[in-house]
Design a protein around this motif. Structure first.
Motif, PDB file in Angstrom:
ATOM      1  N   CYS A 190      -7.684   3.651  -7.767  1.00 35.31           N
ATOM      2  CA  CYS A 190      -8.964   3.270  -6.433  1.00 35.31           C
ATOM      3  C   CYS A 190      -8.103   2.492  -5.533  1.00 35.31           C
ATOM      4  CB  CYS A 190      -9.695   2.132  -7.440  1.00 35.31           C
ATOM      5  SG  CYS A 190     -10.779   2.827  -8.682  1.00 35.31           S
ATOM      6  N   MET A 191      -7.067   1.858  -5.576  1.00 41.66           N
ATOM      7  CA  MET A 191      -6.466   1.201  -4.451  1.00 41.66           C
ATOM      8  C   MET A 191      -5.822   2.238  -3.439  1.00 41.66           C
ATOM      9  SD  MET A 191      -3.109  -1.457  -4.115  1.00 41.66           S
ATOM     10  CE  MET A 191      -4.365  -2.596  -5.143  1.00 41.66           C
ATOM     11  N   CYS A 192      -5.232   3.465  -3.960  1.00 39.07           N
ATOM     12  CA  CYS A 192      -4.673   4.632  -3.469  1.00 39.07           C
ATOM     13  C   CYS A 192      -5.894   5.321  -2.726  1.00 39.07           C
ATOM     14  CB  CYS A 192      -3.999   5.435  -4.489  1.00 39.07           C
ATOM     15  SG  CYS A 192      -3.389   7.073  -3.581  1.00 39.07           S
ATOM     16  N   GLU A 193      -7.071   5.385  -3.329  1.00 38.56           N
ATOM     17  CA  GLU A 193      -8.231   6.134  -2.751  1.00 38.56           C
ATOM     18  C   GLU A 193      -8.643   5.091  -1.498  1.00 38.56           C
ATOM     19  OE1 GLU A 193     -10.630   9.102  -1.808  1.00 38.56           O
ATOM     20  OE2 GLU A 193      -9.357   9.224  -3.451  1.00 38.56           O
ATOM     21  N   TYR A 194      -8.825   4.062  -1.757  1.00 34.42           N
ATOM     22  CA  TYR A 194      -9.436   2.951  -0.671  1.00 34.42           C
ATOM     23  C   TYR A 194      -8.340   3.284   0.709  1.00 34.42           C
ATOM     24  CZ  TYR A 194     -10.508  -1.081   2.074  1.00 34.42           C
ATOM     25  OH  TYR A 194     -10.588  -1.956   3.155  1.00 34.42           O
ATOM     26  N   VAL A 195      -7.055   3.067   0.326  1.00 36.84           N
ATOM     27  CA  VAL A 195      -6.134   3.158   1.661  1.00 36.84           C
ATOM     28  C   VAL A 195      -6.108   4.579   2.278  1.00 36.84           C
ATOM     29  CG1 VAL A 195      -3.526   3.070   2.411  1.00 36.84           C
ATOM     30  CG2 VAL A 195      -4.496   1.324   0.521  1.00 36.84           C
TER      31      VAL A 195
ATOM     32  N   TYR B 206       0.602  -1.280  -0.063  1.00 38.28           N
ATOM     33  CA  TYR B 206      -0.175  -0.181  -0.096  1.00 38.28           C
ATOM     34  C   TYR B 206       0.838   1.120  -0.012  1.00 38.28           C
ATOM     35  CZ  TYR B 206      -4.131  -2.876   1.029  1.00 38.28           C
ATOM     36  OH  TYR B 206      -5.096  -3.808   0.829  1.00 38.28           O
ATOM     37  N   ASN B 207       2.188   1.052   0.711  1.00 36.96           N
ATOM     38  CA  ASN B 207       2.755   2.384   0.851  1.00 36.96           C
ATOM     39  C   ASN B 207       3.450   2.766  -0.671  1.00 36.96           C
ATOM     40  OD1 ASN B 207       3.462   4.012   3.221  1.00 36.96           O
ATOM     41  ND2 ASN B 207       3.379   1.857   3.859  1.00 36.96           N
ATOM     42  N   LEU B 208       3.731   1.726  -1.404  1.00 37.37           N
ATOM     43  CA  LEU B 208       4.314   1.815  -2.825  1.00 37.37           C
ATOM     44  C   LEU B 208       3.129   2.234  -3.658  1.00 37.37           C
ATOM     45  CD1 LEU B 208       6.306  -1.554  -3.102  1.00 37.37           C
ATOM     46  CD2 LEU B 208       7.327   0.625  -3.085  1.00 37.37           C
ATOM     47  N   VAL B 209       1.836   1.828  -3.544  1.00 39.92           N
ATOM     48  CA  VAL B 209       1.086   2.425  -4.279  1.00 39.92           C
ATOM     49  C   VAL B 209       0.778   3.862  -4.234  1.00 39.92           C
ATOM     50  CG1 VAL B 209      -1.467   2.095  -5.023  1.00 39.92           C
ATOM     51  CG2 VAL B 209      -0.056   0.060  -4.542  1.00 39.92           C
ATOM     52  N   LEU B 210       0.673   4.247  -2.798  1.00 45.53           N
ATOM     53  CA  LEU B 210       0.503   5.592  -2.353  1.00 45.53           C
ATOM     54  C   LEU B 210       1.542   6.415  -3.087  1.00 45.53           C
ATOM     55  CD1 LEU B 210      -0.705   5.019   1.188  1.00 45.53           C
ATOM     56  CD2 LEU B 210      -1.883   6.324  -0.671  1.00 45.53           C
TER      57      LEU B 210
END
Length: 407
Positions: free
Chosen positions: A202-207, A57-61
């Motif tokens: 979308c994953m970034c927004e979810y996190v 999740y940190n990589l995606v953000l």
């Protein structure tokens, strides 16, 4: 597990403790488990899953935020669009920093959760269980409201706003389909992997939404638990003289010792909560002031441009962030009020029926309650309804400055 907690929970006194714990922690567990923050006991390869989730999740953000920053620096020239992207970048960076803060405090979060479990297991009287359930229900509802507001605002942004953006034709006669999070096209051709990029966004927004909702839910869970413990202390103080809800053969001295021990234990738990949440509250307090200001500006711009979809989306986001800021300040105000009420309870009993030595001991409890437990934003600002009003005033002041500067 912390030794003091382990000793307390060896022999549970509350036969319903499993059901009670699940009831008050369920929604927090759902949200925080999904981002790897809630402590879980897994064996084998499963014990690495939370660490893998946190790293991923940190990589995606970082990847999504980097694209937005490069787009603003090298490609975007419209000042209004720069401001709109700036709000998105600020929210994402603040969420990433809150994620780091929660991850860094994971061991202390685990201790607080174990302490909460221990308190539920050691409930001896039905009256005490009802007091804890009363505030447990409040914490559960606040967590649900926070999650609903955050996820509805985020979902509307990555769906309704994405649909409204549409596409355009560039100078090379190519149809460019835009994304809600702007991308920097010089790195690679985003259009060839648009679906993957949209999924990452979308994953970034979810996190980001989960971190915000999870932090507020964690604060609601811990603080309402403290409020329940304080109510138990106050019921013990009311019971000090007659001993109606204590053991039949307990003496006045024994009851007073139990009250002081319970009160000190609750205050220590409150101090640990402030340590766990101070960085998150600091980022939420000062970050939300700026982001709320920008969202107010976006709503005004879209109103003037008659952009109904944009106005609806930004209004939902504004309501979500404002509500979560209000929730944190309300929780902080509730904790201050409850902590102060302990001293008031000492004054309201028939203290004239007590021995002089016991009255002197009660004065010490009153003195302790004069310095109530608090939640602070980095030990700079105490969270209360007064500080929430300050956030709104400051955001409106920033809004006026931005409107005069841009126009």
């Amino acid at each position: 597990m912390h030794p003091s907690v382990r000793n307390d929970i060896d022999q549970p006194r509350n036969p319903n403790y499993k059901k009670d714990i699940v009831y008050v922690t369920r929604h927090n567990k759902w949200v925080l488990n999904s981002i790897g923050v809630w402590p879980v006991v897994l064996n084998g390869v499963g014990q690495f899953l939370p660490k893998i989730a946190i790293g991923l999740y940190n990589l995606v953000l970082f990847f999504v935020v980097m694209h937005c920053v490069l787009h603003v620096v090298f490609e975007q020239k419209d000042p209004v669009m720069v401001l709109k992207i700036l709000g998105l970048i600020c929210f994402s960076i603040i969420s990433m920093m809150k994620y780091w803060a929660l991850t860094a405090r994971k061991s202390k979060i685990e201790y607080c959760i174990e302490q909460l479990y221990a308190d539920w297991k050691q409930v001896e009287f039905q009256r005490d269980r009802e007091l804890m359930l009363k505030y447990g229900k409040i914490g559960r509802k606040l967590t649900m409201y926070s999650a609903v507001f955050m996820y509805s605002g985020g979902l509307s942004y990555v769906t309704i706003k994405q649909y409204a953006i549409g596409s355009y034709v560039d100078e090379f006669n190519r149809t460019i389909k835009m994304l809600v999070y702007p991308t920097y096209n010089a790195l690679y051709d985003v259009q060839k992997s648009r679906e993957i990029m949209y999924f990452l966004q979308c994953m970034c927004e979810y996190v980001s939404d989960s971190v915000t909702a999870g932090a507020c839910g964690l604060a609601a869970l811990f603080v309402t638990h403290v409020c329940g413990q304080i109510d138990i202390v106050m019921s013990r103080i009311d019971d000090l003289i007659d001993g109606k809800f204590s053991e039949e053969d307990s003496t006045l001295k024994v009851r007073l010792v139990e009250i002081v021990q319970h009160h000190i234990r609750t205050l220590k738990f409150s101090a640990m909560i402030e340590t766990v949440l101070q960085e998150v509250c600091f980022l939420e307090f000062f970050g939300s002031t700026f982001v709320i200001c920008l969202l107010e500006y976006y709503c005004i711009v879209d109103w003037e441009q008659n952009d109904k979809i944009g106005l609806t989306t930004y209004s939902l986001l504004l309501i979500s962030l404002t509500f979560n800021m209000f929730l944190l300040c309300y929780i902080g105000d509730l904790l201050i009020e409850k902590s102060t009420n302990v001293g008031i309870s000492c004054c309201m009993i028939d203290w004239y029926r007590l021995p002089a030595k016991t009255v002197q001991d009660l004065i010490l409890i009153i003195a302790m309650s004069n310095n109530p437990a608090k939640i602070s934003a980095g030990r700079i600002v105490d969270l209360s309804l007064t500080s929430f009003a300050s956030v709104l005033k400051t955001s409106f002041a920033y809004l006026n400055f931005i409107r005069k500067t841009v126009t």
